[in-house]
Structures are given as structure tokens and as C-alpha cells.
Scaffold this active site. Structure first.
Site, mmCIF file in Angstrom:
data_model
loop_
_atom_site.group_PDB
_atom_site.id
_atom_site.type_symbol
_atom_site.label_atom_id
_atom_site.label_comp_id
_atom_site.label_asym_id
_atom_site.label_seq_id
_atom_site.Cartn_x
_atom_site.Cartn_y
_atom_site.Cartn_z
ATOM 1 N N ASP A 1 -6.978 -1.363 -4.565
ATOM 2 C CA ASP A 1 -8.085 -1.231 -3.614
ATOM 3 C C ASP A 1 -9.166 -0.300 -4.165
ATOM 4 O O ASP A 1 -10.369 -0.569 -4.031
ATOM 5 C CB ASP A 1 -7.592 -0.688 -2.271
ATOM 6 N N ASP B 1 0.854 -1.182 0.000
ATOM 7 C CA ASP B 1 0.000 0.000 0.000
ATOM 8 C C ASP B 1 0.894 1.237 0.000
ATOM 9 O O ASP B 1 2.002 1.214 0.548
ATOM 10 C CB ASP B 1 -0.916 0.010 1.225
#
Length: 160
Positions: free
Chosen positions: A127, A114
Site C-alpha cells: 500500500d 495487512d
């Protein structure tokens, strides 16, 4: 929606998968680099995420085992809907490509990479793709339920 717009949407989801992998590579190669538009609330921040959505702990081996059959099922749904329900097909394409991008990370690194700090969480483009795909599915099902006439209940059909 015309067949051409299907391919534009599918190309867009493929492009975002590719972009996500490039940004993950950059994040992994520069783990100490951070940059914020709004300090500590919005910006770039590397985070290797061993969990699933919202960093919920989940065994990586189980994710690696369950993801391929789920992707296969989604691919079958995509094939069934591509000509008949374009919003569903586009939503599924975004979900599939987002899931593939995160699955690549899990296979190679045992975590999802991330890199986008948004408020209190750190996410990635995959995401966002999954969330956008889910929004397409919800909108499609909402439109389908408001456009189709209600089905008769058993008491209505018995009385007729």
C-alpha cells in the site's frame, strides 16, 4: 536521471515487493501477535482485508479479473516512459510492484494481508509503495505542467 538510477529504483521496488511478501507471511503465520510503538495507534497488527483501499467492500472475483489488464496497461506505460520520463517510470514501477504484491495475496488467500497499524487503519508495504508511486507520478506531472509553456488557445492562433 541516469540509466543506472532507473535500475536502482526498480531494484528498490522489487526489494520492497519481496519484503512485503515476507512480512505478510510472518503476519499470517502469527495472527495473534501484536506489538505497538504507540499502543493501538502505531505498530504491528494482523488484519486480513477483504476490501480494497480503506477496506471498501469490493468483490474479490472482480479484483482478480480487473487487476491483470490494469497491470498490463501500467506495464506498457512504464515501457514507453522508461527512457524519457524517469520520474514517471519510477512511480509506475512502485505502483506495479505494490499491486502485484497485493494481487498475490488475493489469488492465494482471497484477501490482502495487512500488518502495519497506522492511526486508525492497518496497511502493508505494498500500500505504501502504491502511494509513493502515485506521489512520483503527481510530482512528475506537476513539474511537466510548470516547465512547459502554455499552449496557445484557438482565439490566439486565429488572431495571429
Amino acid at each position: 536521471m541516469k540509466q543506472t538510477s532507473h535500475w536502482i529504483a526498480f531494484s528498490a521496488s522489487g526489494f520492497f515487493l519481496f519484503l512485503d511478501q515476507i512480512l505478510k507471511y510472518l503476519a499470517r503465520m502469527n495472527p495473534d501477535f501484536t506489538s505497538y510503538i504507540i499502543p493501538r495507534w502505531l505498530g504491528w497488527e494482523y488484519l486480513p482485508n477483504p476490501g480494497i483501499a480503506f477496506s471498501i467492500p469490493f468483490p474479490n472475483w472482480l479484483i482478480l479479473v480487473l487487476t491483470p489488464p490494469i497491470l498490463l496497461w501500467l506495464g506498457i506505460l512504464l515501457a514507453k516512459n522508461i527512457g524519457q520520463r524517469p520520474m514517471v517510470a519510477i512511480g509506475l514501477a512502485f505502483i506495479i510492484d505494490g499491486a502485484i504484491s497485493n494481487y498475490i495475496d488475493r489469488m492465494l488467500f482471497g484477501v490482502t494481508i495487512d500488518y502495519l497499524r497506522v492511526l486508525t487503519g492497518v496497511i502493508n508495504i505494498a500500500d505504501i509503495m502504491i502511494a509513493v508511486g502515485a506521489a512520483f507520478l503527481l510530482r512528475s506531472y506537476r513539474e511537466a505542467s510548470t516547465l512547459s509553456p502554455p499552449s496557445p488557445t484557438s482565439s490566439e492562433t486565429k488572431g495571429a
